[in-house]
Design a protein around this motif. Sequence first.
Motif, PDB file in Angstrom:
ATOM      1  N   MET A   1      48.343 -21.203  27.237  1.00  0.00           N
ATOM      2  CA  MET A   1      47.447 -21.512  28.350  1.00  0.00           C
ATOM      3  C   MET A   1      46.022 -21.005  28.120  1.00  0.00           C
ATOM      4  SD  MET A   1      48.880 -23.204  30.777  1.00  0.00           S
ATOM      5  CE  MET A   1      50.552 -23.737  31.139  1.00  0.00           C
ATOM      6  N   LEU A   2      45.894 -19.904  27.392  1.00  0.00           N
ATOM      7  CA  LEU A   2      44.556 -19.298  27.289  1.00  0.00           C
ATOM      8  C   LEU A   2      43.740 -19.805  26.106  1.00  0.00           C
ATOM      9  CD1 LEU A   2      44.426 -16.893  24.874  1.00  0.00           C
ATOM     10  CD2 LEU A   2      45.874 -15.720  26.513  1.00  0.00           C
ATOM     11  N   VAL A   3      44.304 -20.703  25.297  1.00  0.00           N
ATOM     12  CA  VAL A   3      43.630 -21.109  24.057  1.00  0.00           C
ATOM     13  C   VAL A   3      42.245 -21.698  24.319  1.00  0.00           C
ATOM     14  CG1 VAL A   3      43.690 -22.788  22.165  1.00  0.00           C
ATOM     15  CG2 VAL A   3      45.696 -21.378  22.644  1.00  0.00           C
ATOM     16  N   ILE A   4      42.145 -22.728  25.153  1.00  0.00           N
ATOM     17  CA  ILE A   4      40.857 -23.407  25.327  1.00  0.00           C
ATOM     18  C   ILE A   4      39.843 -22.553  26.102  1.00  0.00           C
ATOM     19  CG2 ILE A   4      39.705 -25.395  26.375  1.00  0.00           C
ATOM     20  CD1 ILE A   4      41.958 -27.130  25.490  1.00  0.00           C
ATOM     21  N   PRO A   5      40.215 -21.957  27.254  1.00  0.00           N
ATOM     22  CA  PRO A   5      39.204 -21.117  27.930  1.00  0.00           C
ATOM     23  C   PRO A   5      38.752 -19.935  27.083  1.00  0.00           C
ATOM     24  CG  PRO A   5      41.353 -20.896  28.984  1.00  0.00           C
ATOM     25  CD  PRO A   5      41.442 -22.064  28.061  1.00  0.00           C
ATOM     26  N   SER A   6      39.654 -19.344  26.330  1.00  0.00           N
ATOM     27  CA  SER A   6      39.267 -18.241  25.457  1.00  0.00           C
ATOM     28  C   SER A   6      38.327 -18.725  24.360  1.00  0.00           C
ATOM     29  CB  SER A   6      40.512 -17.603  24.835  1.00  0.00           C
ATOM     30  OG  SER A   6      40.150 -16.571  23.945  1.00  0.00           O
ATOM     31  N   PHE A   7      38.633 -19.887  23.778  1.00  0.00           N
ATOM     32  CA  PHE A   7      37.788 -20.430  22.716  1.00  0.00           C
ATOM     33  C   PHE A   7      36.387 -20.743  23.234  1.00  0.00           C
ATOM     34  CE2 PHE A   7      36.074 -24.093  20.398  1.00  0.00           C
ATOM     35  CZ  PHE A   7      36.057 -23.579  19.108  1.00  0.00           C
ATOM     36  N   VAL A   8      36.312 -21.425  24.371  1.00  0.00           N
ATOM     37  CA  VAL A   8      35.010 -21.829  24.913  1.00  0.00           C
ATOM     38  C   VAL A   8      34.147 -20.612  25.240  1.00  0.00           C
ATOM     39  CG1 VAL A   8      33.866 -22.929  26.878  1.00  0.00           C
ATOM     40  CG2 VAL A   8      35.794 -24.066  25.765  1.00  0.00           C
ATOM     41  N   THR A   9      34.720 -19.641  25.956  1.00  0.00           N
ATOM     42  CA  THR A   9      33.929 -18.484  26.385  1.00  0.00           C
ATOM     43  C   THR A   9      33.529 -17.603  25.211  1.00  0.00           C
ATOM     44  OG1 THR A   9      35.973 -17.273  26.917  1.00  0.00           O
ATOM     45  CG2 THR A   9      34.889 -18.451  28.717  1.00  0.00           C
ATOM     46  N   ASN A  10      34.383 -17.497  24.201  1.00  0.00           N
ATOM     47  CA  ASN A  10      34.062 -16.627  23.068  1.00  0.00           C
ATOM     48  C   ASN A  10      33.106 -17.274  22.067  1.00  0.00           C
ATOM     49  OD1 ASN A  10      35.489 -14.132  23.617  1.00  0.00           O
ATOM     50  ND2 ASN A  10      37.357 -15.312  23.411  1.00  0.00           N
ATOM     51  N   VAL A  11      33.216 -18.585  21.874  1.00  0.00           N
ATOM     52  CA  VAL A  11      32.220 -19.275  21.035  1.00  0.00           C
ATOM     53  C   VAL A  11      30.840 -19.133  21.661  1.00  0.00           C
ATOM     54  CG1 VAL A  11      31.415 -21.552  20.320  1.00  0.00           C
ATOM     55  CG2 VAL A  11      33.767 -20.895  19.901  1.00  0.00           C
ATOM     56  N   TRP A  12      30.767 -19.283  22.958  1.00  0.00           N
ATOM     57  CA  TRP A  12      29.515 -19.114  23.688  1.00  0.00           C
ATOM     58  C   TRP A  12      28.956 -17.712  23.441  1.00  0.00           C
ATOM     59  CZ3 TRP A  12      29.281 -19.849  29.766  1.00  0.00           C
ATOM     60  CH2 TRP A  12      27.962 -19.678  30.196  1.00  0.00           C
ATOM     61  N   GLN A  13      29.810 -16.698  23.558  1.00  0.00           N
ATOM     62  CA  GLN A  13      29.384 -15.316  23.354  1.00  0.00           C
ATOM     63  C   GLN A  13      28.926 -15.076  21.919  1.00  0.00           C
ATOM     64  OE1 GLN A  13      32.010 -12.352  25.065  1.00  0.00           O
ATOM     65  NE2 GLN A  13      31.631 -10.921  23.401  1.00  0.00           N
ATOM     66  N   TRP A  14      29.621 -15.666  20.948  1.00  0.00           N
ATOM     67  CA  TRP A  14      29.281 -15.477  19.531  1.00  0.00           C
ATOM     68  C   TRP A  14      27.961 -16.158  19.182  1.00  0.00           C
ATOM     69  CZ3 TRP A  14      31.482 -19.121  15.358  1.00  0.00           C
ATOM     70  CH2 TRP A  14      30.933 -18.820  14.118  1.00  0.00           C
ATOM     71  N   LEU A  15      27.810 -17.424  19.564  1.00  0.00           N
ATOM     72  CA  LEU A  15      26.630 -18.182  19.160  1.00  0.00           C
ATOM     73  C   LEU A  15      25.372 -17.771  19.923  1.00  0.00           C
ATOM     74  CD1 LEU A  15      28.155 -21.764  18.748  1.00  0.00           C
ATOM     75  CD2 LEU A  15      27.733 -20.026  16.989  1.00  0.00           C
ATOM     76  N   ALA A  16      25.544 -17.093  21.059  1.00  0.00           N
ATOM     77  CA  ALA A  16      24.379 -16.678  21.843  1.00  0.00           C
ATOM     78  C   ALA A  16      23.725 -15.405  21.311  1.00  0.00           C
ATOM     79  CB  ALA A  16      24.779 -16.470  23.308  1.00  0.00           C
ATOM     80  N   GLY A  17      24.334 -14.769  20.304  1.00  0.00           N
ATOM     81  CA  GLY A  17      23.820 -13.503  19.781  1.00  0.00           C
ATOM     82  C   GLY A  17      22.675 -13.687  18.798  1.00  0.00           C
ATOM     83  N   PRO A  18      22.133 -12.554  18.298  1.00  0.00           N
ATOM     84  CA  PRO A  18      20.917 -12.611  17.496  1.00  0.00           C
ATOM     85  C   PRO A  18      21.118 -12.901  16.009  1.00  0.00           C
ATOM     86  CG  PRO A  18      21.527 -10.325  17.887  1.00  0.00           C
ATOM     87  CD  PRO A  18      22.508 -11.176  18.650  1.00  0.00           C
ATOM     88  N   ASP A  19      22.317 -12.721  15.464  1.00  0.00           N
ATOM     89  CA  ASP A  19      22.468 -12.804  14.004  1.00  0.00           C
ATOM     90  C   ASP A  19      23.809 -13.428  13.641  1.00  0.00           C
ATOM     91  OD1 ASP A  19      21.950 -12.550  11.326  1.00  0.00           O
ATOM     92  OD2 ASP A  19      22.423 -10.413  11.220  1.00  0.00           O
ATOM     93  N   THR A  20      23.975 -14.703  13.960  1.00  0.00           N
ATOM     94  CA  THR A  20      25.257 -15.384  13.754  1.00  0.00           C
ATOM     95  C   THR A  20      25.680 -15.382  12.294  1.00  0.00           C
ATOM     96  OG1 THR A  20      24.791 -16.816  15.645  1.00  0.00           O
ATOM     97  CG2 THR A  20      26.483 -17.549  14.100  1.00  0.00           C
ATOM     98  N   SER A  21      24.813 -15.827  11.403  1.00  0.00           N
ATOM     99  CA  SER A  21      25.180 -15.943   9.986  1.00  0.00           C
ATOM    100  C   SER A  21      25.334 -14.578   9.327  1.00  0.00           C
ATOM    101  CB  SER A  21      24.136 -16.779   9.235  1.00  0.00           C
ATOM    102  OG  SER A  21      22.848 -16.191   9.342  1.00  0.00           O
ATOM    103  N   GLY A  22      24.482 -13.621   9.699  1.00  0.00           N
ATOM    104  CA  GLY A  22      24.564 -12.289   9.104  1.00  0.00           C
ATOM    105  C   GLY A  22      25.874 -11.595   9.424  1.00  0.00           C
TER     106      GLY A  22
END
Length: 249
Positions: A50-71
Amino acid sequence: MFESSHFFFSLLILTFLAAGLVKGVTGMGLPTVAMGLLSVVMPPAAAAAMLVIPSFVTNVWQWLAGPDTSGLLRRLWPMMASIVLGTVAGAALLVRVDPLWSGLALGIALLVYASYALVSPALSIPARVEPWLSPIVGLVTGAVTGATGVFVMPAVPYLQALGLDKDELVQALGLSFTVSTVALAAGLLMHGAFRLDQLGLSALVIVPALAGMWLGQKIRARISPRRFRQFFLLFLGLLGLELVSRPFF
């Protein structure tokens, strides 16, 4: 039948609203809260699906919103690769073990995390040990994720000990949880516990999860995050005790 379905959907919406709220205030905790609450009324493997999609969406958002994705990805890829291996292998336990005993494992994971976080020991990882320690931490985190559906141990204490600044830490947690979510979905799919017809229900709870995150961010500006975090961890501890005691009563 209608009343049962109404109760089930209400439970899902309230669970992910609460889980999103915790994530909005603390920056983490959505899968942990959702797994803990849903496992009270369903097998942990079903709760994890049940948590796969909401967890994926919210965590991708958190990851990509940061300052140094590739680093961060370059620095942490050995840990992320090990998380995938450990999670896919560990998911067999979540699927095949009796739900009472997989619930016990989940309860232990919640208790360990709540106890650690309440004490909050100051840890520091020297840079020279990071190249060989990261894969080990990733493998253990993956095994725990696969067996319980909870992503936090020991990844969270390890990332906190790397000396990242506040924004980098939040982003690193988003990356770790994103990889764990994808790996858990793959593991459940490989072991026959995740079906495509579950995607609709999982997608449905994105809305309450995001609404909870928005509300949590508003609350964070008005209350002490430290006090909220203490109540949250005590709640997780009580939930863990309930799951641990269930096989014996």
